[in-house]
Structures are given as C-alpha cells and as structure tokens.
Motif scaffolding. Structure first.
Motif, PDB file in Angstrom:
ATOM      1  N   GLY A  20       0.807  -1.207   0.000  1.00  0.00           N
ATOM      2  CA  GLY A  20       0.000   0.000   0.000  1.00  0.00           C
ATOM      3  C   GLY A  20       0.840   1.257   0.000  1.00  0.00           C
ATOM      4  N   VAL A  21       0.218   2.359   0.359  1.00  0.00           N
ATOM      5  CA  VAL A  21       0.908   3.652   0.407  1.00  0.00           C
ATOM      6  C   VAL A  21       1.527   3.823   1.787  1.00  0.00           C
ATOM      7  N   ALA A  22       2.699   4.439   1.818  1.00  0.00           N
ATOM      8  CA  ALA A  22       3.450   4.563   3.070  1.00  0.00           C
ATOM      9  C   ALA A  22       3.699   6.014   3.436  1.00  0.00           C
ATOM     10  N   TYR A  40      -4.454   3.964  -6.223  1.00  0.00           N
ATOM     11  CA  TYR A  40      -3.909   2.656  -6.604  1.00  0.00           C
ATOM     12  C   TYR A  40      -4.964   1.558  -6.480  1.00  0.00           C
ATOM     13  N   ALA A  41      -6.230   1.944  -6.422  1.00  0.00           N
ATOM     14  CA  ALA A  41      -7.318   0.993  -6.180  1.00  0.00           C
ATOM     15  C   ALA A  41      -7.350  -0.129  -7.213  1.00  0.00           C
ATOM     16  N   ALA A  71      -0.768   1.926   4.635  1.00  0.00           N
ATOM     17  CA  ALA A  71      -2.195   1.649   4.496  1.00  0.00           C
ATOM     18  C   ALA A  71      -2.360   0.842   3.216  1.00  0.00           C
ATOM     19  N   GLY A  72      -2.916  -0.374   3.315  1.00  0.00           N
ATOM     20  CA  GLY A  72      -2.994  -1.179   2.103  1.00  0.00           C
ATOM     21  C   GLY A  72      -3.863  -2.407   2.208  1.00  0.00           C
ATOM     22  N   ARG A  73      -3.539  -3.368   1.345  1.00  0.00           N
ATOM     23  CA  ARG A  73      -4.294  -4.609   1.192  1.00  0.00           C
ATOM     24  C   ARG A  73      -3.335  -5.787   1.260  1.00  0.00           C
ATOM     25  N   GLU A  74      -3.874  -6.949   1.628  1.00  0.00           N
ATOM     26  CA  GLU A  74      -3.079  -8.172   1.593  1.00  0.00           C
ATOM     27  C   GLU A  74      -2.974  -8.639   0.143  1.00  0.00           C
ATOM     28  N   VAL A  75      -1.754  -8.968  -0.282  1.00  0.00           N
ATOM     29  CA  VAL A  75      -1.503  -9.413  -1.646  1.00  0.00           C
ATOM     30  C   VAL A  75      -0.638 -10.671  -1.627  1.00  0.00           C
ATOM     31  N   ASP A  76      -0.706 -11.447  -2.724  1.00  0.00           N
ATOM     32  CA  ASP A  76       0.173 -12.614  -2.866  1.00  0.00           C
ATOM     33  C   ASP A  76       1.600 -12.196  -3.157  1.00  0.00           C
ATOM     34  N   SER A  77       1.728 -11.175  -4.002  1.00  0.00           N
ATOM     35  CA  SER A  77       3.034 -10.712  -4.441  1.00  0.00           C
ATOM     36  C   SER A  77       2.951  -9.235  -4.800  1.00  0.00           C
ATOM     37  N   ALA A  78       4.043  -8.535  -4.588  1.00  0.00           N
ATOM     38  CA  ALA A  78       4.108  -7.115  -4.953  1.00  0.00           C
ATOM     39  C   ALA A  78       4.849  -6.917  -6.273  1.00  0.00           C
ATOM     40  N   PRO A  83       5.561   0.835  -8.528  1.00  0.00           N
ATOM     41  CA  PRO A  83       6.757   1.017  -7.686  1.00  0.00           C
ATOM     42  C   PRO A  83       6.563   2.045  -6.568  1.00  0.00           C
ATOM     43  N   GLU A  84       5.508   2.841  -6.642  1.00  0.00           N
ATOM     44  CA  GLU A  84       5.233   3.807  -5.578  1.00  0.00           C
ATOM     45  C   GLU A  84       4.657   3.142  -4.324  1.00  0.00           C
ATOM     46  N   LEU A  85       4.203   1.894  -4.463  1.00  0.00           N
ATOM     47  CA  LEU A  85       3.635   1.184  -3.327  1.00  0.00           C
ATOM     48  C   LEU A  85       4.735   0.509  -2.510  1.00  0.00           C
ATOM     49  N   THR A  86       4.490   0.382  -1.212  1.00  0.00           N
ATOM     50  CA  THR A  86       5.421  -0.261  -0.286  1.00  0.00           C
ATOM     51  C   THR A  86       4.831  -1.591   0.140  1.00  0.00           C
ATOM     52  N   ALA A  87       5.660  -2.625   0.170  1.00  0.00           N
ATOM     53  CA  ALA A  87       5.209  -3.949   0.616  1.00  0.00           C
ATOM     54  C   ALA A  87       5.905  -4.291   1.938  1.00  0.00           C
ATOM     55  N   VAL A  88       5.110  -4.843   2.862  1.00  0.00           N
ATOM     56  CA  VAL A  88       5.620  -5.209   4.179  1.00  0.00           C
ATOM     57  C   VAL A  88       5.216  -6.646   4.482  1.00  0.00           C
TER      58      VAL A  88
END
Length: 155
Positions: A20-22, A40-41, A71-78, A83-88
């Motif tokens: 999501g966005v950080a 990014y919806a 702030a984001g969503r659960e994903v299988d892979s980023a 590239p503006e989104l952050t994965a944690v």
C-alpha cells in the motif's frame, strides 16, 4: 499499561504480505493516507487476496519517534504493483489483539512501543510490525473500528 498479556486475547497470525501507500514520520494524517490509496485501487484490487484492509506500523525509531505507516491490502506478491507502493511482510507470530481508544496512530504506536516492545525484539534489535485489520465495510480512520495486533513473544 497498554498490553497485559494475561488479560488480553491473543491470536496466531502472520506470514502474509501487505502492499500500500506509506508515510514515514512522527505523525500520520490517516484520512489523507487512506484517501491516497484510492489512486492505486485498480492495481491493488487485482492483486488483493481478500476484501480486508490493513494498516502496518513498523521501523519505530525510539530516539526520534519516527515510524513507517502503510495503508494497504493483503496481496500474494508485490512484483506487478506500482513502484510507488510499499510492501511489508507480516511474520508468523502470536499477536495480542488490542482495541484501544487512541485518537491518533502516532499516539498509539509510541505508547505501545515505549511500554511493551522495547524489551521484545527479534534478537537483532528489530521489532516485528504492529498491524490493524479492517473489514471492507470498516472505516480505518475512526477510533471505534480499531483492532490492533501487537506481536508478543511466544513462551
């Protein structure tokens, strides 16, 4: 005391990815950050594996009070996301489930970190992320809907 593990419900969670966005800083404009997720919806909707939303707080600097909030969503892979989104990565752990009445995320993160997490780290001085989970119909900017998952050390 924010966290009393003898009185607090605990659940086993983790081993999932939130994208999501950080924001990095000492305070978070939650409404603005969640609103920016709308940009990014489509990207996130295609990658999301559930209707839930997540807020993840990590990388707390005890000296400056800065932390990162995603702030984001659960994903299988980023891999295919903007590239503006952050994965944690949320590690598998036992989490205390809190329902505090904090007005702001920064107040909550600092309080939980100061009272509980200073003595709980992964062995190399790194703390596991704290996360919030929201159903699709919840408003992540209201105190009433807050459910916070704080990692606790397994005995």
């Amino acid at each position: 005391m924010v966290l009393d593990t003898e009185e607090t419900e605990t659940e086993r969670h983790g081993n999932f990815l939130v994208a999501g966005v950080a924001h990095r800083g000492t305070d978070v404009d939650e409404a603005a950050l969640w609103a920016s997720l709308d940009d990014y919806a489509d990207d996130l909707e295609d990658a999301a594996i559930s209707d839930d939303y997540y807020a993840v707080m990590y990388d707390v600097d005890t000296d400056s009070g800065e932390f990162t909030y995603v702030a984001g969503r659960e994903v299988d892979s980023a891999d295919d996301l903007s590239p503006e989104l952050t994965a944690v990565e949320i590690p598998q752990a036992t989490y205390a489930v809190l329902r505090p009445d904090y007005e702001t995320v920064d107040e909550m993160v600092v309080q939980i970190h100061e009272e509980e997490l200073d003595s709980r780290d992964d062995g190399d001085g790194v703390h596991s992320p704290i996360f919030e989970r929201y159903g699709a119909d919840s408003d992540p900017t209201t105190v009433a809907d807050r459910e916070i998952y704080v990692p606790v050390r397994d005995e």
